[in-house]
Design a protein around this motif. Structure first.
Motif, PDB file in Angstrom:
ATOM      1  N   ASP A 382       0.862  -1.189   0.000  1.00  0.00           N
ATOM      2  CA  ASP A 382       0.000   0.000   0.000  1.00  0.00           C
ATOM      3  C   ASP A 382       0.896   1.235   0.000  1.00  0.00           C
ATOM      4  OD1 ASP A 382      -1.788   2.047   0.306  1.00  0.00           O
ATOM      5  OD2 ASP A 382      -2.452   1.467   2.313  1.00  0.00           O
ATOM      6  N   PRO A 383       1.155   1.802  -1.181  1.00  0.00           N
ATOM      7  CA  PRO A 383       2.070   2.944  -1.273  1.00  0.00           C
ATOM      8  C   PRO A 383       1.639   4.163  -0.467  1.00  0.00           C
ATOM      9  CG  PRO A 383       1.746   1.945  -3.426  1.00  0.00           C
ATOM     10  CD  PRO A 383       0.741   1.315  -2.509  1.00  0.00           C
ATOM     11  N   GLN A 384       0.367   4.203  -0.038  1.00  0.00           N
ATOM     12  CA  GLN A 384      -0.107   5.338   0.760  1.00  0.00           C
ATOM     13  C   GLN A 384      -0.218   4.997   2.241  1.00  0.00           C
ATOM     14  OE1 GLN A 384       0.066   7.760  -1.283  1.00  0.00           O
ATOM     15  NE2 GLN A 384       0.096   6.347  -3.018  1.00  0.00           N
ATOM     16  N   ALA A 385       0.333   3.882   2.638  1.00  0.00           N
ATOM     17  CA  ALA A 385       0.265   3.460   4.046  1.00  0.00           C
ATOM     18  C   ALA A 385       0.908   4.507   4.947  1.00  0.00           C
ATOM     19  CB  ALA A 385       0.972   2.111   4.217  1.00  0.00           C
ATOM     20  N   PRO A 386       0.457   4.609   6.191  1.00  0.00           N
ATOM     21  CA  PRO A 386       1.058   5.562   7.133  1.00  0.00           C
ATOM     22  C   PRO A 386       2.559   5.326   7.249  1.00  0.00           C
ATOM     23  CG  PRO A 386      -0.974   4.661   8.022  1.00  0.00           C
ATOM     24  CD  PRO A 386      -0.672   3.869   6.788  1.00  0.00           C
ATOM     25  N   TRP A 387       3.295   6.426   7.312  1.00  0.00           N
ATOM     26  CA  TRP A 387       4.756   6.320   7.316  1.00  0.00           C
ATOM     27  C   TRP A 387       5.314   7.590   7.938  1.00  0.00           C
ATOM     28  CZ3 TRP A 387       7.540   2.087   6.002  1.00  0.00           C
ATOM     29  CH2 TRP A 387       8.902   2.222   5.783  1.00  0.00           C
ATOM     30  N   ASP A 388       6.226   7.468   8.839  1.00  0.00           N
ATOM     31  CA  ASP A 388       6.769   8.644   9.498  1.00  0.00           C
ATOM     32  C   ASP A 388       8.264   8.464   9.698  1.00  0.00           C
ATOM     33  OD1 ASP A 388       6.954  11.079  10.757  1.00  0.00           O
ATOM     34  OD2 ASP A 388       6.365  10.321  12.723  1.00  0.00           O
ATOM     35  N   GLN A 389       8.975   8.361   8.586  1.00  0.00           N
ATOM     36  CA  GLN A 389      10.419   8.158   8.642  1.00  0.00           C
ATOM     37  C   GLN A 389      11.108   9.278   7.862  1.00  0.00           C
ATOM     38  OE1 GLN A 389      11.980   5.635  10.194  1.00  0.00           O
ATOM     39  NE2 GLN A 389      10.229   4.364  10.744  1.00  0.00           N
ATOM     40  N   PRO A 390      11.873  10.133   8.509  1.00  0.00           N
ATOM     41  CA  PRO A 390      12.612  11.153   7.763  1.00  0.00           C
ATOM     42  C   PRO A 390      13.804  10.534   7.034  1.00  0.00           C
ATOM     43  CG  PRO A 390      13.192  11.266  10.070  1.00  0.00           C
ATOM     44  CD  PRO A 390      12.098  10.238   9.959  1.00  0.00           C
ATOM     45  N   ALA A 391      14.379  11.266   6.106  1.00  0.00           N
ATOM     46  CA  ALA A 391      15.572  10.817   5.384  1.00  0.00           C
ATOM     47  C   ALA A 391      16.716  11.787   5.674  1.00  0.00           C
ATOM     48  CB  ALA A 391      15.305  10.762   3.887  1.00  0.00           C
ATOM     49  N   TYR A 392      17.910  11.235   5.834  1.00  0.00           N
ATOM     50  CA  TYR A 392      19.072  12.048   6.183  1.00  0.00           C
ATOM     51  C   TYR A 392      20.153  11.933   5.115  1.00  0.00           C
ATOM     52  CZ  TYR A 392      17.100  12.245  10.922  1.00  0.00           C
ATOM     53  OH  TYR A 392      16.290  12.450  12.009  1.00  0.00           O
ATOM     54  N   SER A 393      20.853  13.030   4.892  1.00  0.00           N
ATOM     55  CA  SER A 393      22.005  13.048   3.996  1.00  0.00           C
ATOM     56  C   SER A 393      23.081  13.924   4.626  1.00  0.00           C
ATOM     57  CB  SER A 393      21.631  13.630   2.623  1.00  0.00           C
ATOM     58  OG  SER A 393      20.534  12.959   2.054  1.00  0.00           O
ATOM     59  N   VAL A 394      24.329  13.540   4.434  1.00  0.00           N
ATOM     60  CA  VAL A 394      25.429  14.327   5.001  1.00  0.00           C
ATOM     61  C   VAL A 394      26.489  14.584   3.939  1.00  0.00           C
ATOM     62  CG1 VAL A 394      25.071  13.422   7.337  1.00  0.00           C
ATOM     63  CG2 VAL A 394      26.686  12.268   5.800  1.00  0.00           C
ATOM     64  N   TRP A 395      27.356  15.539   4.231  1.00  0.00           N
ATOM     65  CA  TRP A 395      28.482  15.835   3.346  1.00  0.00           C
ATOM     66  C   TRP A 395      29.724  16.119   4.180  1.00  0.00           C
ATOM     67  CZ3 TRP A 395      30.436  15.045  -1.118  1.00  0.00           C
ATOM     68  CH2 TRP A 395      31.564  15.763  -1.511  1.00  0.00           C
ATOM     69  N   SER A 396      30.873  15.674   3.673  1.00  0.00           N
ATOM     70  CA  SER A 396      32.151  15.947   4.313  1.00  0.00           C
ATOM     71  C   SER A 396      33.142  16.410   3.255  1.00  0.00           C
ATOM     72  CB  SER A 396      32.691  14.691   5.003  1.00  0.00           C
ATOM     73  OG  SER A 396      34.020  14.898   5.467  1.00  0.00           O
ATOM     74  N   GLU A 397      33.854  17.497   3.540  1.00  0.00           N
ATOM     75  CA  GLU A 397      34.878  17.984   2.619  1.00  0.00           C
ATOM     76  C   GLU A 397      36.215  17.285   2.847  1.00  0.00           C
ATOM     77  OE1 GLU A 397      34.907  20.000   0.092  1.00  0.00           O
ATOM     78  OE2 GLU A 397      32.861  20.802   0.166  1.00  0.00           O
ATOM     79  N   ASP A 398      36.500  16.915   4.088  1.00  0.00           N
ATOM     80  CA  ASP A 398      37.816  16.366   4.402  1.00  0.00           C
ATOM     81  C   ASP A 398      37.825  14.869   4.653  1.00  0.00           C
ATOM     82  OD1 ASP A 398      36.580  16.174   6.855  1.00  0.00           O
ATOM     83  OD2 ASP A 398      37.886  17.611   7.882  1.00  0.00           O
ATOM     84  N   GLY A 399      36.646  14.232   4.586  1.00  0.00           N
ATOM     85  CA  GLY A 399      36.585  12.795   4.815  1.00  0.00           C
ATOM     86  C   GLY A 399      36.681  12.396   6.272  1.00  0.00           C
ATOM     87  N   LYS A 400      36.653  13.395   7.173  1.00  0.00           N
ATOM     88  CA  LYS A 400      36.771  13.104   8.596  1.00  0.00           C
ATOM     89  C   LYS A 400      35.632  13.721   9.409  1.00  0.00           C
ATOM     90  CE  LYS A 400      41.830  13.139   8.206  1.00  0.00           C
ATOM     91  NZ  LYS A 400      43.080  13.837   8.630  1.00  0.00           N
ATOM     92  N   THR A 401      35.288  14.926   9.065  1.00  0.00           N
ATOM     93  CA  THR A 401      34.243  15.641   9.804  1.00  0.00           C
ATOM     94  C   THR A 401      33.067  15.939   8.886  1.00  0.00           C
ATOM     95  OG1 THR A 401      35.343  17.735   9.281  1.00  0.00           O
ATOM     96  CG2 THR A 401      35.880  16.705  11.384  1.00  0.00           C
ATOM     97  N   LEU A 402      31.916  16.204   9.476  1.00  0.00           N
ATOM     98  CA  LEU A 402      30.734  16.539   8.691  1.00  0.00           C
ATOM     99  C   LEU A 402      30.671  18.050   8.497  1.00  0.00           C
ATOM    100  CD1 LEU A 402      27.969  14.194  10.178  1.00  0.00           C
ATOM    101  CD2 LEU A 402      29.557  13.772   8.280  1.00  0.00           C
ATOM    102  N   HIS A 403      30.529  18.448   7.246  1.00  0.00           N
ATOM    103  CA  HIS A 403      30.415  19.871   6.940  1.00  0.00           C
ATOM    104  C   HIS A 403      28.975  20.270   6.668  1.00  0.00           C
ATOM    105  CE1 HIS A 403      34.694  19.160   6.413  1.00  0.00           C
ATOM    106  NE2 HIS A 403      34.866  20.437   6.619  1.00  0.00           N
ATOM    107  N   GLY A 404      28.102  19.283   6.513  1.00  0.00           N
ATOM    108  CA  GLY A 404      26.695  19.573   6.311  1.00  0.00           C
ATOM    109  C   GLY A 404      25.852  18.353   6.624  1.00  0.00           C
ATOM    110  N   THR A 405      24.712  18.573   7.266  1.00  0.00           N
ATOM    111  CA  THR A 405      23.779  17.497   7.591  1.00  0.00           C
ATOM    112  C   THR A 405      22.382  17.960   7.223  1.00  0.00           C
ATOM    113  OG1 THR A 405      25.165  16.852   9.471  1.00  0.00           O
ATOM    114  CG2 THR A 405      22.933  15.952   9.396  1.00  0.00           C
TER     115      THR A 405
END
Length: 467
Positions: A382-405
């Motif tokens: 049921d593609p319209q079923a109740p759903w409450d899950q956000p989606a997350y994406s991150v970015w790192s410029e140096d491969g060690k720390t997060l520069h954007g979330t």
């Protein structure tokens, strides 16, 4: 899988009218997820995440060079899960990131070649289309009073190093290119393992730069019909009211170190959608073989890309660093025999790493302890079923720390840059502002919304380094 393919398919109402008849038919045979998001807008971190069901904050893979298997030798990757449960697991083309792969994933160790990732030898049977006199432009200073300090690498001959920043026209049907061979090898795998339970992975490089296709597919499009987005800019440009970190000052894939004229931009977009159409044609060859072998009704088919892409929006020509919709929104659909949602679209917010738990549940396999994400099985029914899950994406410029979330909810897209948002934030309303031209983060009436979403992004980012 497709590489660098944003939601520029016919079934997603392509802005540039990309023709993708085979993928459109495949989407119609299953459930099309209209709001699916990758976890990192770069190949290796995204693929490592979705193939292990762990977010990048837990894989620790924040660059194109790290291998998840070196960091987590005991984790069970998605193909490995099937392999351990009686399925033959084989791949053709790019599934894990180029040259890295997972030695525990496959029954048949297919040697990795440069052709798998679109290496230059893949173009030995084609030619470069230089409609914009790129080499000539590279030999002169591109700076102007308005763009002073923005140009880079204008030394004569330097541009030749950027093999990705060109357009390639293949001879014939592209028989000499790695993607053509990926389709051939997948067809051979279907024929060889048709009597066994199988996990067959087929990874196309296109439309990854350089945009590449046989002339036939270029002929499908006329540059006069291509309309640039209202926020098109010659150079990467941060819109008024947005954090400076929202747009990287340098493009990574196309128009590297130079500005994009409108005419040249249209040529590159034409090449990009021609490349998508050729990828679609190769997928059509694979699915036709599946049907010929009578396997469609007992095979789950999943299509997705690793991340999105910007095609001149805000002057950006790549995926790297983009926490906007076009950088992180990813085409994905699943055709599951007997699923009641067949032929419908799902507008719930889902994530690429949800694929792991979904396929495990559909096939009755135990997801390993620690696997993140949620099974999309209820939405396939049921593609319209109740759903409450956000989606997350991150970015790192140096491969060690997060520069954007970034977090994507049903109504909002919110991103913070720098630790605890010290480099600014953006709040976007994708429905009211689909081109993402207005940042609402500094509007007092959205203060409570920002506070709530900020808490989500900071909690997510705090998991960096936790296995």
């Amino acid at each position: 899988m497709s590489d660098d393919c944003r939601v520029e398919l016919g079934c997603y109402h392509s802005r540039f009218h990309a023709k993708t008849p085979n993928l459109d038919a495949l989407a119609k045979s299953g459930v099309r997820f209209d709001r699916n998001y990758c976890q990192f807008p770069l190949c290796n971190p995204s693929r490592s995440s979705l193939l292990t069901a762990r977010p990048p904050t837990r894989t620790g893979v924040l660059t194109n060079r790290a291998a998840f298997r070196d960091l987590h030798p005991d984790w069970i990757s998605l193909p490995q899960l099937f392999r351990q449960n009686g399925y033959v697991a084989v791949r053709a083309g790019k599934i894990f990131h180029g040259g890295i792969d997972d030695p525990k994933a496959w029954d048949v160790a297919t040697p990795w070649t440069k052709a798998d990732e679109g290496g230059m030898e893949s173009y030995s049977v084609g030619h470069t289309m230089d409609t914009s006199k790129m080499a000539e432009r590279a030999a002169r200073d591109l700076r102007s009073p308005k763009l002073a300090g923005r140009a880079a690498d204008t030394t004569p001959g330097r541009r030749k190093a950027y093999y990705s920043d060109r357009i390639v026209v293949l001879d014939g049907n592209g028989e000499g290119h790695g993607d053509y061979h990926t389709a051939d090898r997948t067809i051979a795998n279907l024929q060889k393992y048709k009597e066994q339970p199988f996990f067959i992975a087929c990874g196309f490089v296109k439309p990854h730069s350089p945009p590449t296709a046989p002339q036939t597919f270029f002929d499908w499009y006329d540059v006069k019909d291509i309309e640039l987005t209202p926020d098109f800019a010659a150079w990467p440009t941060v819109p008024p009211g947005f954090p400076s970190a929202a747009i990287r000052p340098r493009n990574a894939d196309l128009f590297i170190g130079r500005g994009a004229s409108e005419a040249e931009a249209k040529e590159v977009i034409r090449a990009y959608i021609a490349s998508i159409s050729w990828m679609d044609w190769n997928i059509g060859r694979v699915v036709a073989e599946l049907d010929k072998l009578g396997l469609r009704e007992k095979t789950i088919i999943v299509f997705l890309a690793d991340h999105g892409y910007q095609l001149g929006e805000k002057g950006k020509w790549s995926k790297a660093g983009s926490l906007f919709e076009m950088g992180t929104r990813v085409p994905m659909f699943m055709a599951v025999p007997g699923a009641k949602g067949k032929g419908q679209s799902c507008y719930r917010i889902v994530q690429s790493l949800d694929i792991y738990r979904t396929l495990a549940e559909l096939c009755g396999l135990p997801a390993p302890e620690g696997a993140a994400g949620a099974s999309l099985a209820p939405l396939l029914e049921d593609p319209q079923a109740p759903w409450d899950q956000p989606a997350y994406s991150v970015w790192s410029e140096d491969g060690k720390t997060l520069h954007g979330t970034a977090v994507r909810t049903e109504q909002w897209r919110y991103a913070e840059y720098g630790e605890n948002g010290k480099n600014g934030a953006m709040l976007l309303d994708p429905k009211a502002d689909p081109l993402e031209l207005k940042n609402l983060a500094n509007d007092s009436q959205y203060k409570s919304v920002c506070a709530e979403l900020s808490m989500l992004t900071r909690k997510y980012a705090a998991a960096l380094g936790q296995s």
